[in-house]
Scaffold this motif. Structure first.
Motif, PDB file in Angstrom:
ATOM      1  N   CYS B 230       0.843  -1.188   0.000  1.00 39.44           N
ATOM      2  CA  CYS B 230       0.000   0.000   0.000  1.00 39.44           C
ATOM      3  C   CYS B 230       0.879   1.238   0.000  1.00 39.44           C
ATOM      4  N   TRP B 231       0.379   2.306  -0.610  1.00 41.40           N
ATOM      5  CA  TRP B 231       1.173   3.539  -0.630  1.00 41.40           C
ATOM      6  C   TRP B 231       0.356   4.714  -0.142  1.00 41.40           C
ATOM      7  N   GLY B 232      -0.719   4.430   0.545  1.00 45.05           N
ATOM      8  CA  GLY B 232      -1.527   5.528   1.058  1.00 45.05           C
ATOM      9  C   GLY B 232      -2.338   5.023   2.226  1.00 45.05           C
ATOM     10  N   ASP B 233      -3.167   5.896   2.761  1.00 46.61           N
ATOM     11  CA  ASP B 233      -3.939   5.570   3.944  1.00 46.61           C
ATOM     12  C   ASP B 233      -5.108   4.658   3.572  1.00 46.61           C
ATOM     13  N   THR B 234      -5.293   3.578   4.324  1.00 46.51           N
ATOM     14  CA  THR B 234      -6.399   2.673   4.041  1.00 46.51           C
ATOM     15  C   THR B 234      -7.393   2.662   5.187  1.00 46.51           C
ATOM     16  N   GLY B 235      -7.160   3.526   6.200  1.00 45.17           N
ATOM     17  CA  GLY B 235      -7.984   3.471   7.409  1.00 45.17           C
ATOM     18  C   GLY B 235      -9.412   3.929   7.181  1.00 45.17           C
ATOM     19  N   GLY B 236      -9.642   4.745   6.160  1.00 45.48           N
ATOM     20  CA  GLY B 236     -10.945   5.377   5.997  1.00 45.48           C
ATOM     21  C   GLY B 236     -12.036   4.416   5.556  1.00 45.48           C
ATOM     22  N   ASP B 237     -11.671   3.319   4.935  1.00 44.64           N
ATOM     23  CA  ASP B 237     -12.656   2.404   4.371  1.00 44.64           C
ATOM     24  C   ASP B 237     -12.774   1.158   5.241  1.00 44.64           C
ATOM     25  N   PRO B 238     -13.986   0.725   5.549  1.00 38.78           N
ATOM     26  CA  PRO B 238     -14.097  -0.464   6.411  1.00 38.78           C
ATOM     27  C   PRO B 238     -13.467  -1.706   5.782  1.00 38.78           C
ATOM     28  N   GLU B 239     -13.355  -1.742   4.470  1.00 40.30           N
ATOM     29  CA  GLU B 239     -12.730  -2.911   3.849  1.00 40.30           C
ATOM     30  C   GLU B 239     -11.204  -2.825   3.844  1.00 40.30           C
ATOM     31  N   GLY B 240     -10.664  -1.693   4.308  1.00 37.00           N
ATOM     32  CA  GLY B 240      -9.214  -1.552   4.435  1.00 37.00           C
ATOM     33  C   GLY B 240      -8.503  -1.728   3.115  1.00 37.00           C
ATOM     34  N   ARG B 241      -7.432  -2.529   3.148  1.00 34.34           N
ATOM     35  CA  ARG B 241      -6.592  -2.650   1.956  1.00 34.34           C
ATOM     36  C   ARG B 241      -7.268  -3.458   0.855  1.00 34.34           C
ATOM     37  N   ALA B 242      -8.397  -4.108   1.160  1.00 38.71           N
ATOM     38  CA  ALA B 242      -9.082  -4.877   0.131  1.00 38.71           C
ATOM     39  C   ALA B 242     -10.147  -4.045  -0.586  1.00 38.71           C
ATOM     40  N   ALA B 243     -10.327  -2.795  -0.152  1.00 38.74           N
ATOM     41  CA  ALA B 243     -11.403  -1.976  -0.710  1.00 38.74           C
ATOM     42  C   ALA B 243     -11.179  -1.712  -2.195  1.00 38.74           C
ATOM     43  N   LEU B 244     -12.296  -1.439  -2.893  1.00 42.39           N
ATOM     44  CA  LEU B 244     -12.217  -1.237  -4.343  1.00 42.39           C
ATOM     45  C   LEU B 244     -11.246  -0.114  -4.692  1.00 42.39           C
ATOM     46  N   ASN B 245     -11.246   0.957  -3.904  1.00 45.66           N
ATOM     47  CA  ASN B 245     -10.402   2.102  -4.242  1.00 45.66           C
ATOM     48  C   ASN B 245      -9.172   2.223  -3.352  1.00 45.66           C
ATOM     49  N   ALA B 246      -8.851   1.141  -2.634  1.00 46.54           N
ATOM     50  CA  ALA B 246      -7.677   1.193  -1.744  1.00 46.54           C
ATOM     51  C   ALA B 246      -6.416   1.401  -2.574  1.00 46.54           C
ATOM     52  N   PRO B 247      -5.502   2.241  -2.075  1.00 47.72           N
ATOM     53  CA  PRO B 247      -4.235   2.441  -2.794  1.00 47.72           C
ATOM     54  C   PRO B 247      -3.282   1.279  -2.517  1.00 47.72           C
ATOM     55  N   CYS B 248      -3.704   0.101  -2.865  1.00 50.51           N
ATOM     56  CA  CYS B 248      -2.945  -1.104  -2.530  1.00 50.51           C
ATOM     57  C   CYS B 248      -2.968  -2.062  -3.718  1.00 50.51           C
ATOM     58  N   VAL B 249      -1.880  -2.768  -3.928  1.00 53.24           N
ATOM     59  CA  VAL B 249      -1.909  -3.845  -4.918  1.00 53.24           C
ATOM     60  C   VAL B 249      -1.858  -5.163  -4.168  1.00 53.24           C
ATOM     61  N   TYR B 250      -2.719  -6.089  -4.544  1.00 49.14           N
ATOM     62  CA  TYR B 250      -2.694  -7.408  -3.896  1.00 49.14           C
ATOM     63  C   TYR B 250      -3.263  -8.496  -4.802  1.00 49.14           C
ATOM     64  N   LEU B 251      -3.591  -8.172  -6.053  1.00 50.11           N
ATOM     65  CA  LEU B 251      -4.222  -9.163  -6.918  1.00 50.11           C
ATOM     66  C   LEU B 251      -3.280  -9.612  -8.031  1.00 50.11           C
ATOM     67  N   GLN B 252      -3.300 -10.902  -8.306  1.00 48.90           N
ATOM     68  CA  GLN B 252      -2.625 -11.415  -9.502  1.00 48.90           C
ATOM     69  C   GLN B 252      -3.646 -11.414 -10.632  1.00 48.90           C
ATOM     70  N   TYR B 253      -3.167 -11.085 -11.822  1.00 50.98           N
ATOM     71  CA  TYR B 253      -4.080 -11.045 -12.962  1.00 50.98           C
ATOM     72  C   TYR B 253      -3.444 -11.785 -14.128  1.00 50.98           C
ATOM     73  N   TRP B 254      -4.166 -12.769 -14.650  1.00 52.33           N
ATOM     74  CA  TRP B 254      -3.655 -13.571 -15.764  1.00 52.33           C
ATOM     75  C   TRP B 254      -4.577 -13.448 -16.971  1.00 52.33           C
ATOM     76  N   ALA B 255      -3.957 -13.416 -18.151  1.00 45.21           N
ATOM     77  CA  ALA B 255      -4.740 -13.360 -19.388  1.00 45.21           C
ATOM     78  C   ALA B 255      -4.306 -14.495 -20.296  1.00 45.21           C
ATOM     79  N   GLN B 256      -5.271 -15.151 -20.898  1.00 48.48           N
ATOM     80  CA  GLN B 256      -4.931 -16.174 -21.886  1.00 48.48           C
ATOM     81  C   GLN B 256      -5.057 -15.552 -23.274  1.00 48.48           C
ATOM     82  N   LEU B 257      -3.964 -15.595 -24.044  1.00 45.58           N
ATOM     83  CA  LEU B 257      -3.940 -14.998 -25.380  1.00 45.58           C
ATOM     84  C   LEU B 257      -3.416 -16.052 -26.332  1.00 45.58           C
ATOM     85  N   ASP B 258      -4.295 -16.534 -27.203  1.00 48.95           N
ATOM     86  CA  ASP B 258      -3.986 -17.771 -27.922  1.00 48.95           C
ATOM     87  C   ASP B 258      -3.024 -17.613 -29.084  1.00 48.95           C
ATOM     88  N   THR B 259      -2.818 -16.406 -29.587  1.00 43.66           N
ATOM     89  CA  THR B 259      -1.854 -16.233 -30.676  1.00 43.66           C
ATOM     90  C   THR B 259      -0.953 -15.045 -30.342  1.00 43.66           C
TER      91      THR B 259
END
Lengths: 416, 436
Positions: B230-259
């Protein structure tokens, strides 16, 4: 003793001589570097953590609904742990040395600098954390009771109507951090910035406190800070307890776990993180220990193979020169002189091998330095390796040389 | 002729047992050390999804603040929830999935079992078809169930054994953190090595015991258990660092691209997305996008532990030392038989025959060394398995490595034998006869 005949004999067997020199050189190069690697591991494993390792145990629990007042649960947990017999201090903490999990924060000297000066492990806990860890103060003072604030370690506030938590006012640094931030002066009384640029007044300096996990930077091993914060219970927590009698540590763990489960039976004790600090240290360095053993085994194997090679070649040479030895004996050479001959020959070969081996060792070290960020091989390893190989060579050649010395002079008179 | 060579070789080896044993032992030690470390190395550096790995791409964007930013650096290794959900919604890849590590307590229905904590994976529906996760019973959840935040779960074979004794548990209930879920699928035993889809935790650990829709996990505020930055304050949202707009990265994202064309197009799409976010002020840093396929991603993360690489090099060095040793001993052995070789030459054996005889002898030593080396390899791998690391349990010899052991033994010994055999072949018939 005249070495010329030995040298000229060796020059007549160029290939075999070259092979044995090469073998000794390879052995020397690898052994020097491997011993160095082992030394590095052992040094790493012996670093002090700064906490009272023989008396500390840790218990981790999870589960149970935090409910409406997480701070109150945190306080009652700590109170229950202090009632455990034989425990002199107990506190919830964000980190445990050698424990699972790491939490590092940048420390800055001013609020508006873009890059922090360094990153330190952040140990947070209530009034008893300092005692529970058994830290040693070298400057300044400990936290005052009014400096502790309520803190929610998850970063999520348990209830929305809570006002923003009060900012942490003070910090205790390790000596390593204090010296790095204030190289020419007293750290106590100065202000540093961490946790979203919160100003923290440095009130004390402890001798040392290890990072919970080191990030392969030996210089940063001692970068840690202690912050005064009473931790709320957010569904997972670590506790450190200081036990009076080291032999009662396991009992204290069991009693502490039982006390925590009594408060809320739906909690779970995380067994693999609920151990004595000594066990955690052993687990932490298990890989280093295994690697040292493996490196030691390779070293031993290499030395044995080299020694057997020397035995094999030397006995071949003895057999090849049996007649020649007989003639020398008949001409008046003593057994001791024959023995000396082969010992000197081996010394020359080993020395040549060591000479070449030193260069190889250095080259190998350069490779390791670039690939594994190792420091330069200290020169002290080279004479040690040389000594090792000289003794190995002499020991290996002893048996064939004695067989040579026992060749009877009469052999020279027998028909060829 | 070959049989004769072999008989001669065995006869000659028997005449000097100590020396033969020495050579076999040296060779076996070198091969044992080498094959042990190479087996471990091969397992760790393997492709977790052969045939598909080149079509699966890990997405990196750079959503961080300007604090501590330096141009040219690697972007953040994970995505914010906002970006991951935006990419998932736009669905420009052939398949795509977001995921993160979580932790749930499981309360078994069966009495007698205490509730226990388990690792969980919160993912979107394409996780299963993208990664070829094999299902023993039932099915994966659908994109529709993702959207409805359905309380459905897929459990591992292991958990199914523990809770239901291995029976088909599809349709049964599961209490996770006090919420009731319905099991829709049970995985067959599945262990991708390394655990490529999330390298931020234990890279050689087992897949999680419970998988459930990410949307559901957020609906119920289930606990996260992975790395987050996280690079900012997450205290304001009850969901904390998992909130939709939290300034935090915690998700892996994969894409399948066949060609490859699809991959290029996707890269352009990500560049555009990143530029838009920068223009809108959400990404303070200039666009910095990475799209790596599975093997590039593994390589970038240096998944093979440096200790294992060091061990492999060390073992190769050890084998080299053993080989030099064997060359020396072989040379001594062949030259000692100078008289015999000279005699055979005088009796009409050609240089080539002498050479082949010597090599046959070396080959026998090589095979014996290989056999003993194989035993040492098995012993070595057993020792590796006693080690604490997760990957250690995987150290098993397969048929390929078994064949490789013998090939290595034979090649190594023949290489070691060429020089001594060459020298033996040079023995001149006349001179040797004269000196006898």
């Amino acid at each position: 003793m005249d070495m010329r005949p030995i040298v000229s004999t060796l020059f007549r067997h160029k290939t075999t001589t070259a092979l044995i020199v090469l073998q000794i050189a390879l052995c020397c190069a690898i052994v020097c570097n491997v011993l160095f690697l082992i030394g590095q591991r052992l040094e790493r494993m012996q670093r002090p953590s700064g906490v009272d390792e023989s008396r500390i145990v840790t218990v981790q629990i999870a589960g149970g609904a935090p409910g409406s007042d997480a701070a109150a649960i945190g306080r009652s947990d700590e109170a229950a742990l202090r009632e455990v017999p034989g425990v002199s201090a107990a506190a919830a903490t964000t980190l445990v040395p050698f424990g699972n999990g790491a939490w590092n924060n940048g420390l800055s000297l001013s609020a508006d600098q873009p890059q922090p000066n360094l990153s330190a492990s952040t140990y947070m806990g209530g009034e008893q954390l300092f005692d529970a860890l058994g830290l040693k103060l070298v400057a300044g003072r400990r936290f005052l009771p009014e400096e502790f604030v309520d803190w929610d370690p998850s970063g999520q506030s348990a209830s929305k109507q809570d006002a923003q938590p009060a900012a942490i006012p003070a910090a205790i640094l390790t000596r390593a951090v204090a010296q790095r931030l204030f190289p020419d002066g007293e750290a106590v009384g100065k202000t540093v910035y961490a946790l979203d640029k919160t100003p923290l007044r440095v009130v004390g300096v402890v001798e040392r406190l290890a990072r919970s996990r080191d990030n392969n930077d030996p210089a940063a091993y001692d970068y840690a800070m202690l912050l005064p914060a009473k931790l709320a219970y957010t569904g997972i927590a670590k506790y450190v307890l200081k036990v009076d009698d080291p032999s009662q540590r396991q009992r204290a763990i069991d009693a502490a776990a039982a006390a925590l489960l009594r408060i809320d039976p739906s909690r779970v004790v995380i067994e693999e993180n609920s151990k004595t600090l000594q066990q955690l240290r052993e687990d932490y360095y298990q890989q280093d220990r295994a690697m040292s053993l493996l490196l030691g085994a390779v070293c031993a194997g290499l030395l044995v193979v080299t020694a057997l090679g020397i035995v094999g070649l030397a006995s071949f040479w003895v057999q090849q020169r049996t007649r020649q030895i007989g003639v020398r004996r008949a001409l008046g050479a003593t057994r001791r002189q024959i023995l000396r001959y082969f010992q000197t020959e081996n010394f020359l070969l080993t020395s040549a091998g060591i000479g070449l081996g030193m260069l190889l060792a250095y080259a190998l070290n350069l490779g390791l330095m670039s690939a594994y960020e190792l420091p330069r091989l200290p020169l002290a390893y080279l004479p040690f390796g040389a000594l090792c190989l000289w003794s190995l060579g002499q020991a290996a050649v002893l048996w064939p040389a004695r067989r040579a010395a026992s060749v009877p002079p009469a052999l020279a008179t027998r028909a060829a | 002729m070959f049989a004769y060579s072999l008989r001669m070789a065995v006869h000659s080896l028997k005449r000097n047992r100590a020396l033969t044993a020495l050579m076999v032992l040296a060779l076996a030690l070198g091969i044992g050390a080498c094959m042990t470390t190479l087996t471990v190395f091969r397992i760790l550096s393997g492709d977790p999804l052969p045939g598909r790995s080149q079509n699966l791409y890990y997405v990196q964007l750079d959503a961080g603040s300007l604090d501590g930013y330096a141009p040219g650096r690697e972007p953040q290794t994970m995505l914010t929830r906002y970006d991951a959900q935006a990419l998932l919604r736009e669905a420009r890849a052939d398949r795509q999935a977001l995921m993160t590590a979580g932790r749930v307590s499981i309360q078994p229905e069966r009495s007698g079992l205490h509730s226990f904590l388990s690792n969980a994976r919160y993912a979107s529906a394409d996780f299963f078809p993208m990664f070829d996760a094999p299902l023993r019973y039932g099915r994966a959840w659908s994109a529709g169930e993702d959207a409805q935040r359905a309380r459905v779960a897929v459990i591992s074979a292991q958990l199914n054994d523990k809770l239901f004794g291995g029976a088909d548990s599809v349709g049964r209930g599961l209490i996770l953190d006090g919420h009731s879920f319905r099991i829709v699928g049970v995985l067959a035993p599945w262990r991708p090595v390394p655990k490529f889809y999330d390298l931020s935790g234990d890279q050689f650990g087992e897949p999680e015991q419970v998988l459930l829709p990410f949307s559901t996990s957020r609906d119920l505020s289930l606990a996260l258990n992975g790395n987050s930055v996280c690079w900012g304050d997450t205290g304001g949202d009850p969901e904390g660092r998992a909130a939709l707009n939290a300034p935090c990265v915690y998700l892996q994202y994969w894409a399948q691209l066949d060609t490859p064309e699809r991959a290029q197009a996707y890269q352009r799409y990500l560049d555009d997305y990143s530029a838009q976010q920068h223009a809108a002020g959400r990404f303070p840093r200039p666009g910095n996008v990475r799209l790596r396929d599975v093997n590039e991603w593994l390589q970038f993360n240096q998944v093979v532990p440096s200790d294992v690489r060091l061990q492999a090099w060390l073992a190769l060095g050890f084998l080299l030392a053993c080989l030099v040793n064997t060359v020396g001993l072989l040379l001594a052995k062949f030259l000692r038989r100078g008289g015999e070789i000279g005699l055979r030459r005088a009796l009409g054996a050609s240089r080539r025959q002498i050479f082949l005889h010597c090599l046959a002898e070396v080959g026998v030593i090589g095979l014996a060394g290989g056999a003993l080396g194989l035993l040492l390899t098995l012993l070595g791998l057993w020792l590796v398995r006693q080690q604490p690391e997760r990957y250690a349990q995987l150290a098993e010899l397969d048929v390929g490595m078994l064949a490789a052991t013998f090939a290595l033994a034979l090649i190594a010994s023949l290489l070691a034998g060429v020089l001594p055999a060459w020298r033996a072949m040079q023995v001149a018939p006349a001179i040797q006869l004269k000196t006898q």
